[in-house]
Design an enzyme around this catalytic site. Structure first.
Site, mmCIF file in Angstrom:
data_model
loop_
_atom_site.group_PDB
_atom_site.id
_atom_site.type_symbol
_atom_site.label_atom_id
_atom_site.label_comp_id
_atom_site.label_asym_id
_atom_site.label_seq_id
_atom_site.Cartn_x
_atom_site.Cartn_y
_atom_site.Cartn_z
ATOM 1 N N LYS A 14 47.055 18.754 -29.065
ATOM 2 C CA LYS A 14 45.902 19.200 -28.298
ATOM 3 C C LYS A 14 45.597 20.683 -28.518
ATOM 4 O O LYS A 14 44.456 21.060 -28.797
ATOM 5 C CB LYS A 14 46.172 18.928 -26.818
ATOM 6 C CG LYS A 14 45.087 19.372 -25.914
ATOM 7 C CD LYS A 14 45.599 19.415 -24.498
ATOM 8 C CE LYS A 14 46.550 20.593 -24.322
ATOM 9 N NZ LYS A 14 46.804 20.920 -22.914
ATOM 10 N N THR A 15 46.625 21.502 -28.390
ATOM 11 C CA THR A 15 46.406 22.944 -28.512
ATOM 12 C C THR A 15 45.937 23.299 -29.908
ATOM 13 O O THR A 15 45.062 24.151 -30.089
ATOM 14 C CB THR A 15 47.706 23.704 -28.195
ATOM 15 O OG1 THR A 15 48.260 23.157 -27.009
ATOM 16 C CG2 THR A 15 47.429 25.174 -27.997
ATOM 17 N N ASP B 198 40.090 23.439 -21.530
ATOM 18 C CA ASP B 198 41.414 22.840 -21.685
ATOM 19 C C ASP B 198 41.795 22.123 -20.392
ATOM 20 O O ASP B 198 41.334 22.497 -19.311
ATOM 21 C CB ASP B 198 42.413 23.962 -21.989
ATOM 22 C CG ASP B 198 43.751 23.419 -22.442
ATOM 23 O OD1 ASP B 198 43.819 22.213 -22.768
ATOM 24 O OD2 ASP B 198 44.713 24.202 -22.491
ATOM 25 N N GLU B 199 42.637 21.102 -20.477
ATOM 26 C CA GLU B 199 43.151 20.400 -19.295
ATOM 27 C C GLU B 199 42.035 19.962 -18.349
ATOM 28 O O GLU B 199 42.097 20.182 -17.134
ATOM 29 C CB GLU B 199 44.133 21.305 -18.528
ATOM 30 C CG GLU B 199 45.276 21.847 -19.353
ATOM 31 C CD GLU B 199 46.436 20.866 -19.511
ATOM 32 O OE1 GLU B 199 46.211 19.643 -19.290
ATOM 33 O OE2 GLU B 199 47.529 21.307 -19.873
ATOM 34 N N GLN C 188 47.607 12.416 -17.489
ATOM 35 C CA GLN C 188 48.445 13.528 -17.066
ATOM 36 C C GLN C 188 47.822 14.313 -15.924
ATOM 37 O O GLN C 188 48.127 15.486 -15.713
ATOM 38 C CB GLN C 188 48.720 14.463 -18.247
ATOM 39 C CG GLN C 188 49.582 13.818 -19.324
ATOM 40 C CD GLN C 188 50.010 14.809 -20.375
ATOM 41 O OE1 GLN C 188 50.760 15.737 -20.112
ATOM 42 N NE2 GLN C 188 49.516 14.623 -21.595
ATOM 43 N N ARG D 198 57.967 14.269 -22.028
ATOM 44 C CA ARG D 198 58.467 15.604 -22.389
ATOM 45 C C ARG D 198 59.581 15.489 -23.422
ATOM 46 O O ARG D 198 59.932 16.449 -24.077
ATOM 47 C CB ARG D 198 59.030 16.356 -21.169
ATOM 48 C CG ARG D 198 58.061 16.676 -20.045
ATOM 49 C CD ARG D 198 56.826 17.321 -20.520
ATOM 50 N NE ARG D 198 55.802 16.306 -20.717
ATOM 51 C CZ ARG D 198 54.669 16.521 -21.374
ATOM 52 N NH1 ARG D 198 54.425 17.703 -21.893
ATOM 53 N NH2 ARG D 198 53.787 15.555 -21.538
#
Length: 747
Positions: A52-53, A239-240, A270, A618
DNA sequence: CTATGGAATCTTTTT
DNA sequence: GATTCCATAG
C-alpha cells in the site's frame, strides 16, 4: 496554466513515456494500475501486506514526474505523523532529492495549517492554541460547573465523548438534529456543547476535533475560499481511508469537488477505529459518493506465509459488511508452518509459554526485534513484561506514558503559552500558583469573578486586580511579579530567542527551584525532562512552531536501540509486521471484548473480528494464538471460555496444542525444557502455580544499600534505600525510581 | 494550603 | 492491584 514539461526538467528527470521508468517497473500489474490511473476518483483496496505505502508514494512521485502537478498542488493526507514522515522520505528517495512545500501531513496538521490562514472566519486569530485532551476536559468541567451541572451524576468525560462524536460528524452546536439531543444532564448536552464552544473561541483555542470542524465549516460557507483550494489542489491522496470519520470525509469531498482527482487507499477489513468516530461506511460507499470512480484491488500479499493468509482469510470471511477481497500469497516461499492455537490453564502459564517460545526462537536465530506480543487490552502487557524480565529477554512496551503528558512538561508548556498567549486562561490558571506563590482559593476566586464580570481573559483581569486593593498585600505582590515576568519574558523572545527565554522562564519563575526542593524520588528525573524539553525546543525556528509540534505530534521519542521484543495492543500494531507474532488472550469477554459487544452488538463483533484479522496478518512466518481458562483481571481470578474466533479459524490451517480441560500442572515441563541457565538462576516459588496462595519467596537475595543492580527497563543503578521488598534505586540513565526487588538482579 | 486516606475506576487512543 | 481523584481533617 502549468508548465508541464518544465516540472520534470526542474526535477532533473526525463519524461517517462516508453520505456517505463524504473520506479514503475518494480510494481506488479495491479499496483501499477493503482499508480497510473490518474484521472478521476479512484479507490485502491489494499489488503494487508500488499504494498500500500509503495503504491501511494509511487503514485505521488508519478504525478510529479509526469508533470501532472507541482509538489504543492497535491494534497496528501495520512492519519499518523509516522505515515506522513514515511511518505515524505520515500517520495524523496524516488525523486532523488528532498521535496519542499508539500501539503503532506496528518488530517489534523493540514487542517490546522488551513485554519491558521482563515482563522478569523470562525472568530479565532491565526495564533490560536491547540488544546490537548487534558485541557479539554478541564475546560469542559469548568463550563459544566458554571452551568450548575452535578458533576457527580454527570461525569465530564461522558459529555466529552458526546461532543467529540458530534464533532466527528461535522455537527456544530446549531446543527444537532432534534432527535439527536442526548438526554445527558437532563437534555442539556446541546446547551453545554454550545457553551463549551463559546469558551474555546473566547480563549482563542481549539480542541482536536475543532480543527476539522472549523475548516469544513469555512469551506462550506465561504465559496471563494473553497474555490481557491480547488485551484490549488489538482490531486488528492488519502491514506487509511477506512478510518476516516464523517467530518474528514466532508472535508475531502468539498476539496475534491474541484478536479475530482481523489485517490483513496484503504482496507475495509482493517477498520478498527469506529469507537473514535471512524465510519467504515465511507469506504463502502466510495463508488456512490464519487460517481465514475474506479476501483483497483491489491490482493497479492508479500508478507505472510500461505497458512497465515488462509487462517486470516477464513476468519474475516465471517464478516458481512465488506467489499470483499482475497489475499493471495505473493511470496515465492509461500509454504510455511500452520498457525498454532495453544490452550492453557491460566494467564501466568500463558506468559510462561510465550516466554519459553521466545527463548526457543532466539536460540534458533530469530532476532528479538522480529517478535511481537499483541494483546487486546493494555492490562495484559504486564504479565508478559514480568515474564520477560525474569527470563532476561529485552522487550519494549509501546504506547506508555508520553513525554509531553508528564506534569512537569505540561507545566513548562503552560508557562510558554501563558507568556505568549494572553488569552490562554487554561495555561495561566495552571501556572498562576505553581510553584506556590500563596495565591489560594480566595485570591483565585476574586480573579475569576472579575474576569467573568468583565468578559476578559484571566491575565488581563489579574492586571486590573493588582491595581485595586481587592487582594491582600502579599498575594498582590506575588501576582504582580508573575505578570511582570510574563510580560518581560515575552518581550525578550525576539531578541534572545525562544530557547534562552525558555530556560530563563523555568529558572526565574521558581519552577526549577520547586523541583529541586522536592525530595520525592522522581524530582531528579523531572529536572532532566525539563532540560530535555528546552534542548528539544532548539530544533524549532520559533516558539509557535514548537507549540504546534507538541500539540499535534505527541510522539514517543523513546530510542529503539537494540533488538527487543515488542509488546503492544492490537490497535497499535496496525501497519507493522513481524516474523513471529503471539496473540494471547483469545477468550470470550476479553477478545471479543464484552464491553464492545454490549455497546455495539453485531457491528462491534465484526470490528473485533477485523481486529483479529489485523493481528494475524501482522505475522510473516509464525503465528501463535493462545487462550487461558483462568485469568487474573484487576486482582481477581476470572474463568472464561475460548474465543469464538478460535472456532472460526479454518481447521486445516491451524495446529491445536493442549486441551481446554487441562489441569494445572507443575511448571516442570516449561522449566526444565532446556532454558538457558540465566533464567534458572533464581528459581521462584511463584512458579509452583499461581492459583495457590501467594507465597513470596524468602528473602534469599536481599539487596543491600549501595549494591549495584540491573533492571530490565531502567538499566544499571545503585541501591539507595531498602524497604522490605521495595528498593529505591538511583539509575544511571533513568534517575531515582522505586522498584520491587524481584525486578532487579545483581549487576 | 497541604497531607492523608478512602473510594472509584480500569478496552482500544493515529491527532 | 494500582493508580488517580476528591473529601476531610489538621
Amino acid at each position: 496554466m502549468v508548465a508541464f514539461a518544465g516540472c520534470s526538467i526542474a526535477l532533473g528527470v526525463s519524461l517517462p513515456s516508453t520505456p517505463s521508468p524504473e520506479y514503475l517497473a518494480r510494481l506488479n500489474p495491479e499496483q501499477r494500475a493503482a499508480v497510473e490511473t490518474l484521472d478521476g476518483p479512484l479507490l485502491v483496496l489494499a489488503g494487508a501486506g500488499t504494498g500500500k505505502t509503495r503504491v501511494l508514494t509511487t503514485r505521488f512521485a508519478h504525478l510529479l514526474m509526469t508533470g501532472r502537478a507541482q509538489p504543492h498542488q497535491v494534497l496528501a493526507v495520512t492519519f499518523t505523523n509516522k505515515a506522513a514522515r514515511e511518505m515524505r522520505e520515500r517520495l524523496g528517495a524516488i525523486l532523488n532529492r528532498p521535496v519542499e512545500g508539500l501539503w503532506l501531513g496528518t488530517f489534523h496538521a493540514l487542517a490546522a495549517r488551513m485554519l491558521r490562514r482563515h482563522a478569523e472566519l470562525v472568530g479565532l486569530t491565526a495564533s490560536f492554541t491547540i488544546l490537548d485532551t487534558d485541557d479539554q476536559t478541564r475546560l469542559l468541567k469548568q463550563v459544566m460547573e458554571a452551568e450548575g451541572v452535578d458533576l457527580k451524576r454527570w461525569p465530564p468525560n461522558g459529555l466529552m465523548g458526546i461532543i467529540q462524536r458530534w464533532k466527528d460528524r461535522g455537527l456544530t452546536p446549531d446543527r444537532i438534529p432534534v432527535a439527536e439531543s442526548s438526554d445527558y444532564a437532563n437534555n442539556r448536552a446541546e446547551k453545554l456543547y454550545a457553551a463549551y464552544q463559546a469558551r474555546l473561541i473566547a480563549l482563542n483555542a481549539c480542541d482536536f476535533g475543532d480543527l476539522l470542524l472549523h475548516v469544513t465549516e469555512i469551506l462550506r460557507t465561504n465559496p471563494e475560499v473553497l474555490a481557491s483550494y480547488h485551484r490549488l489542489f489538482r490531486y488528492i491522496l488519502v491514506d487509511e481511508y477506512q478510518d476516516t470519520n464523517l467530518v474528514q470525509y466532508l472535508w475531502l469531498r468539498l476539496l475534491a469537488q474541484g478536479h475530482k482527482n481523489i485517490c483513496c487507499v484503504g482496507d475495509d477489513d482493517q477498520s478498527i477505529y469506529s469507537w473514535r468516530g471512524a465510519e467504515i461506511e465511507n469506504i463502502l460507499r466510495f463508488e456512490r459518493d464519487f460517481p465514475g470512480a474506479q476501483v483497483v484491488r491489491l490482493e497479492s500479499n508479500y508478507r505472510s506465509t500461505r497458512p497465515i493468509l488462509a487462517a486470516a482469510a477464513g476468519l474475516i470471511a465471517r464478516n458481512e459488511g465488506r467489499l470483499g477481497k482475497t489475499l493471495r500469497p505473493g511470496r515465492a516461499d509461500a509454504s510455511g508452518e500452520r498457525v498454532r492455537v495453544v490452550s492453557l490453564w491460566d494467564s501466568e502459564e500463558e506468559a510462561r509459554m510465550v516466554g519459553g517460545r521466545i527463548e526457543e526462537a532466539r536460540r534458533d536465530g530469530v532476532q528479538l526485534g522480529e517478535i511481537a506480543v499483541l494483546v487486546r487490552a493494555g492490562f495484559q502487557t504486564r504479565a508478559f513484561e514480568e515474564r520477560l524480565i525474569t527470563l532476561a529477554i529485552p522487550y519494549r512496551v509501546f504506547g506508555g506514558a508520553k513525554f509531553y503528558e508528564r506534569a512537569e512538561i505540561r507545566d513548562a508548556i503552560a508557562y510558554f503559552r501563558a507568556m505568549s498567549q494572553p488569552a490562554d486562561d487554561l495555561a495561566f490558571e495552571r501556572i498562576v500558583n505553581t510553584p506556590k506563590r500563596g495565591l489560594g482559593d480566595t485570591a483565585l476566586a476574586s480573579l475569576h469573578k472579575l474576569a467573568r464580570e468583565q468578559q476578559m481573559p484571566l491575565r488581563i483581569a489579574a492586571e486590573r486586580l493588582c491595581q485595586t486593593d481587592a487582594l491582600r498585600p502579599r498575594p498582590r505582590a506575588a501576582l504582580r511579579e508573575l505578570l511582570e515576568n510574563l510580560t518581560r519574558w515575552n518581550a525578550g523572545l525576539e531578541k534572545e530567542g525562544h530557547v534562552v527565554i525558555a530556560a530563563q522562564v523555568l529558572e526565574e519563575s521558581g519552577y526549577i527551584e520547586m523541583w529541586k526542593n522536592d525530595r520525592s524520588i522522581e524530582s531528579a528525573g523531572r529536572l532532566d525532562n525539563l532540560k530535555e524539553l528546552v534542548r528539544a525546543m532548539g530544533d524549532f525556528a520559533t516558539l509557535g512552531a514548537f507549540l504546534e509540534h507538541i500539540a499535534l505530534v505527541m510522539e514517543n521519542d523513546d530510542n529503539a536501540e537494540g533488538q527487543k521484543v515488542s509488546i503492544m495492543t492490537l490497535h497499535a500494531a496496525k501497519g507493522l509486521e513481524f516474523d513471529m507474532v503471539f496473540l494471547p488472550g483469545w477468550e470470550e469477554g476479553l477478545f471479543p471484548s464484552q464491553r464492545s459487544l454490549d455497546e455495539g452488538g453485531a457491528k462491534s463483533l465484526e470490528e473485533e473480528r477485523r481486529l483479529a484479522y489485523v493481528g494475524i496478518t501482522r505475522a510473516r512466518k509464525h503465528c501463535v494464538i493462545s487462550h487461558a481458562a483462568n485469568r487474573r483481571i484487576y486482582g481477581n481470578w476470572v474463568s472464561s471460555i475460548p474465543s469464538r474466533f478460535l472456532d472460526e479459524l479454518p481447521e486445516g490451517e491451524v495446529l491445536r496444542e493442549g486441551g481446554v480441560t487441562q489441569q494445572p500442572r507443575m511448571p516442570s515441563s516449561v522449566f526444565s525444557a532446556g532454558l538457558p541457565l540465566s533464567s534458572q538462576r533464581r528459581p521462584r516459588v511463584i512458579e509452583a502455580g499461581a492459583w495457590e496462595v501467594d507465597q513470596r519467596p524468602e528473602r534469599e537475595r536481599a539487596f543491600a544499600r549501595g549494591a549495584r543492580v540491573f533492571h530490565q527497563k531502567f538499566g544499571y543503578g545503585r541501591v539507595l534505600d531498602v524497604d522490605d521488598d521495595k528498593l529505591e534505586i538511583e539509575f544511571e540513565k533513568a534517575g531515582v525510581k522505586r522498584v520491587l526487588d524481584r525486578f532487579v538482579e545483581p549487576a
